[in-house]
Write a protein that holds these residues in place. Sequence first.
Motif, PDB file in Angstrom:
ATOM      1  N   GLU A 152      -3.301   8.462   2.094  1.00 45.76           N
ATOM      2  CA  GLU A 152      -3.193   7.051   1.741  1.00 45.76           C
ATOM      3  C   GLU A 152      -1.860   6.436   2.177  1.00 45.76           C
ATOM      4  O   GLU A 152      -1.825   5.344   2.738  1.00 45.76           O
ATOM      5  CB  GLU A 152      -3.371   6.887   0.234  1.00 45.76           C
ATOM      6  CG  GLU A 152      -3.440   5.425  -0.164  1.00 45.76           C
ATOM      7  CD  GLU A 152      -3.787   5.244  -1.622  1.00 45.76           C
ATOM      8  OE1 GLU A 152      -3.625   6.201  -2.390  1.00 45.76           O
ATOM      9  OE2 GLU A 152      -4.197   4.132  -1.976  1.00 45.76           O
ATOM     10  N   ALA A 153      -0.761   7.178   1.916  1.00 43.61           N
ATOM     11  CA  ALA A 153       0.546   6.624   2.259  1.00 43.61           C
ATOM     12  C   ALA A 153       0.642   6.353   3.756  1.00 43.61           C
ATOM     13  O   ALA A 153       1.140   5.318   4.184  1.00 43.61           O
ATOM     14  CB  ALA A 153       1.653   7.587   1.824  1.00 43.61           C
ATOM     15  N   ARG A 154       0.134   7.285   4.561  1.00 48.60           N
ATOM     16  CA  ARG A 154       0.219   7.100   6.017  1.00 48.60           C
ATOM     17  C   ARG A 154      -0.665   5.955   6.476  1.00 48.60           C
ATOM     18  O   ARG A 154      -0.324   5.215   7.393  1.00 48.60           O
ATOM     19  CB  ARG A 154      -0.155   8.393   6.737  1.00 48.60           C
ATOM     20  CG  ARG A 154       0.892   9.473   6.571  1.00 48.60           C
ATOM     21  CD  ARG A 154       0.659  10.653   7.473  1.00 48.60           C
ATOM     22  NE  ARG A 154       0.949  10.407   8.868  1.00 48.60           N
ATOM     23  CZ  ARG A 154       2.178  10.488   9.398  1.00 48.60           C
ATOM     24  NH1 ARG A 154       3.201  10.788   8.639  1.00 48.60           N
ATOM     25  NH2 ARG A 154       2.354  10.269  10.684  1.00 48.60           N
ATOM     26  N   ARG A 155      -1.815   5.808   5.831  1.00 49.41           N
ATOM     27  CA  ARG A 155      -2.686   4.708   6.228  1.00 49.41           C
ATOM     28  C   ARG A 155      -2.057   3.374   5.856  1.00 49.41           C
ATOM     29  O   ARG A 155      -2.151   2.387   6.593  1.00 49.41           O
ATOM     30  CB  ARG A 155      -4.049   4.854   5.560  1.00 49.41           C
ATOM     31  CG  ARG A 155      -4.741   6.149   5.987  1.00 49.41           C
ATOM     32  CD  ARG A 155      -6.027   6.373   5.257  1.00 49.41           C
ATOM     33  NE  ARG A 155      -7.015   5.353   5.609  1.00 49.41           N
ATOM     34  CZ  ARG A 155      -8.187   5.249   5.010  1.00 49.41           C
ATOM     35  NH1 ARG A 155      -8.525   6.070   4.059  1.00 49.41           N
ATOM     36  NH2 ARG A 155      -9.027   4.316   5.386  1.00 49.41           N
ATOM     37  N   LEU A 156      -1.392   3.345   4.686  1.00 47.30           N
ATOM     38  CA  LEU A 156      -0.774   2.102   4.239  1.00 47.30           C
ATOM     39  C   LEU A 156       0.447   1.748   5.080  1.00 47.30           C
ATOM     40  O   LEU A 156       0.645   0.594   5.450  1.00 47.30           O
ATOM     41  CB  LEU A 156      -0.333   2.237   2.776  1.00 47.30           C
ATOM     42  CG  LEU A 156      -1.394   2.060   1.712  1.00 47.30           C
ATOM     43  CD1 LEU A 156      -0.857   2.475   0.363  1.00 47.30           C
ATOM     44  CD2 LEU A 156      -1.851   0.611   1.668  1.00 47.30           C
ATOM     45  N   HIS A 157       1.280   2.759   5.345  1.00 45.34           N
ATOM     46  CA  HIS A 157       2.572   2.445   5.959  1.00 45.34           C
ATOM     47  C   HIS A 157       2.543   2.486   7.474  1.00 45.34           C
ATOM     48  O   HIS A 157       3.235   1.738   8.128  1.00 45.34           O
ATOM     49  CB  HIS A 157       3.638   3.408   5.442  1.00 45.34           C
ATOM     50  CG  HIS A 157       3.983   3.166   4.005  1.00 45.34           C
ATOM     51  ND1 HIS A 157       4.826   2.170   3.600  1.00 45.34           N
ATOM     52  CD2 HIS A 157       3.570   3.764   2.879  1.00 45.34           C
ATOM     53  CE1 HIS A 157       4.930   2.173   2.288  1.00 45.34           C
ATOM     54  NE2 HIS A 157       4.171   3.129   1.820  1.00 45.34           N
ATOM     55  N   LEU A 158       1.762   3.415   8.014  1.00 43.07           N
ATOM     56  CA  LEU A 158       1.780   3.579   9.460  1.00 43.07           C
ATOM     57  C   LEU A 158       0.506   3.043  10.098  1.00 43.07           C
ATOM     58  O   LEU A 158       0.342   3.097  11.308  1.00 43.07           O
ATOM     59  CB  LEU A 158       1.957   5.064   9.820  1.00 43.07           C
ATOM     60  CG  LEU A 158       3.149   5.740   9.122  1.00 43.07           C
ATOM     61  CD1 LEU A 158       3.167   7.221   9.406  1.00 43.07           C
ATOM     62  CD2 LEU A 158       4.451   5.098   9.556  1.00 43.07           C
ATOM     63  N   GLY A 159      -0.421   2.551   9.258  1.00 39.08           N
ATOM     64  CA  GLY A 159      -1.644   1.985   9.790  1.00 39.08           C
ATOM     65  C   GLY A 159      -2.535   2.996  10.496  1.00 39.08           C
ATOM     66  O   GLY A 159      -3.346   2.631  11.347  1.00 39.08           O
ATOM     67  N   GLU A 160      -2.401   4.270  10.132  1.00 36.35           N
ATOM     68  CA  GLU A 160      -3.246   5.283  10.766  1.00 36.35           C
ATOM     69  C   GLU A 160      -4.680   5.189  10.257  1.00 36.35           C
ATOM     70  O   GLU A 160      -4.923   4.796   9.127  1.00 36.35           O
ATOM     71  CB  GLU A 160      -2.703   6.685  10.452  1.00 36.35           C
ATOM     72  CG  GLU A 160      -1.487   7.041  11.276  1.00 36.35           C
ATOM     73  CD  GLU A 160      -0.963   8.437  10.940  1.00 36.35           C
ATOM     74  OE1 GLU A 160      -1.489   9.074  10.014  1.00 36.35           O
ATOM     75  OE2 GLU A 160      -0.023   8.870  11.616  1.00 36.35           O
ATOM     76  N   GLY A 161      -5.620   5.575  11.089  1.00 37.95           N
ATOM     77  CA  GLY A 161      -7.002   5.638  10.660  1.00 37.95           C
ATOM     78  C   GLY A 161      -7.204   6.835   9.752  1.00 37.95           C
ATOM     79  O   GLY A 161      -6.349   7.710   9.670  1.00 37.95           O
TER      80      GLY A 161
END
Lengths: 297, 323
Positions: free
Chosen positions: B112-121
């Motif tokens: 979740e953190a990576r999707r939120l902050h880095l916009g990863e799929g």
Amino acid sequence: MTLVTRRASAPKIPGPARTSPGRRVLRGVLRRPAVATAAGFLLLLIVLAVAGPLISPHDPDTQDLGNRFAGLSWTHLLGTDEFGRDVASRVIQAARIALAAPLISVGVAVLIGLPLGLWAGLRKGLVDAVAGRLADTVLSLPAMVGALAILAVLGPGLVNAMIAIGIIFAPGLFRVVRGATLAVAEETFVDSAVAIGSPTRRTLWVHILPNIAAPLLVQVTILMGVALLAEASLSFIGLGVQPPEASWGSMLKAAYTNQFDAPFSVVPPGVAMVLTVLAFNTIGDAIRDAVGLRRGR
Amino acid sequence: MTLLSVEGLTIDLPGTQPGLVEDVTFEVNEGRCTALIGESGCGKSLTSLAVLGLLPPSVRVSAGAVVFDGVDLLTCSPRQLRKIRGGPVGMVFQEPMSSLNPSMTVGDQIAEARRLHLGEGRKVALARAKDLLDRVGIPNAARRLAAYPHEMSGGMQQRVMIAAAIACDPRLIIADEPTTALDVTIQAEILSLLRDLQRDLGLAVLLVTHDLGVVADFCDDVVVMYAGHIAERTGVDDLFYRPAHPYSAALLAAVPQAGQSRSRLTVIPGRVPTAGAFPPGCRFGPRCAHFTAPECARPQPHGRTRCGRVASGDLVLEGALHG
């Protein structure tokens, strides 16, 4: 020797279950015969509603004035009504309304009550205070009177009637959602969601909503039954469906008017209604039991 | 280099209790571990929560600044704060069981953190989550991604929390008593994991704890809090060899000694006063073995120690260690 071979076999590593908690609850619920029957009945209702015109033996609106109040026969399985229309076909046609009507009103109630309840439960403050007072106000009115007042503004008709019922339902749903959210919001995982940068809207929908799904689902299924009865009541007094469209409520009304000419005609719509409401409630109760909730009344 | 500096932080419960935390100032330096210690109810957790703006709605920061990397987190926009939470600053909470969302797989929670902050799929983020699970020492990581928190032990859950906290390569981790809810053996494992991560990733850590053993093991700098005040700010060696506040000395004396069976445990008499009922002058005064009438009833100095007698050289305290 046997012992050795047995020990040599690969140890089973307990892997994580592949099913989500929701699916497990669903499976547990459907294993009970009463619930499976209720679900089957609703499924049948859905089939009738969707494929009604293909199944029904006659056109539900075709009048045959020479054949009024016909008894049960192979041509007219459930007889005919005061205009000679086939009752079985009309019951089937009304199934569509019996499903659509609760969907509309519960949908309206969810649309209003769910976002407000989530927000009020997590953030409290002004939204909570204002929405809470509004809910108290609406709840202090007798439901039917409130619905009639809203209908007076919107005008009669099935969709308006169901929207009115939905508005009346919204405060109760708001209360349930708010209460459940208040409890979940105390949990640290909500803080930890915020702590990884989750915006409020995401916290509400992704982190809180799945954890209040159980009480919400219970409330929604039970409201479906209540909404069906409310629709029938409004149609009974002529504010719901407009003729010639059939609803179980309007059919009951006609049967009531003609009870001395055709005493049997209350049975088909009445039984259909009782079974449907019973099916909704059985499923609601089963979900409640499966997730270990008690209805606090 | 200073990474996080808390300046004059004051937290109130509006209306009833002013000064839950009062005038708290300390720094966390890049790559170093700062401990925040004190008894329960001294304001340690409130202070650590205030850094990321996670205080409960009923309490309010009434003064001070929390500057992270040049940005005041107390006055910046909610949007900016969200970027910092879970990005350059990660947080680990006390109870791993309740810090994980029971209705979400651990893989999704780490991702979740990576999707939120880095916009990863989702796919990319989950692949990264698997690496993170490997990194925090969870065996069979690929399978564990699909597990729900209740299928894991407390220690594993805390490892998952740490994986989520380091998901976006933070520079600072705030850990609020990360080992308190765990078994002793697991505590040691989690701490050594944190230490490895700190070393390998160059993390700064703000560790809230009341375990002096953890402090000795793990930390470089120590902030001792008492009743909403900072009693003493010091380095870890100084704390154990030369405590500069009677409260620190009393805490050290209360640690049970190994090898002395059947000896009485030393305690600090009384309990932490509640906010609003603080004594005038030194807040530790009523419980202090070195209380002396006129000096200790006066407001105490700020700075390295909040004990006027120690600051003036009138009182010399004994450390837990000598040398």
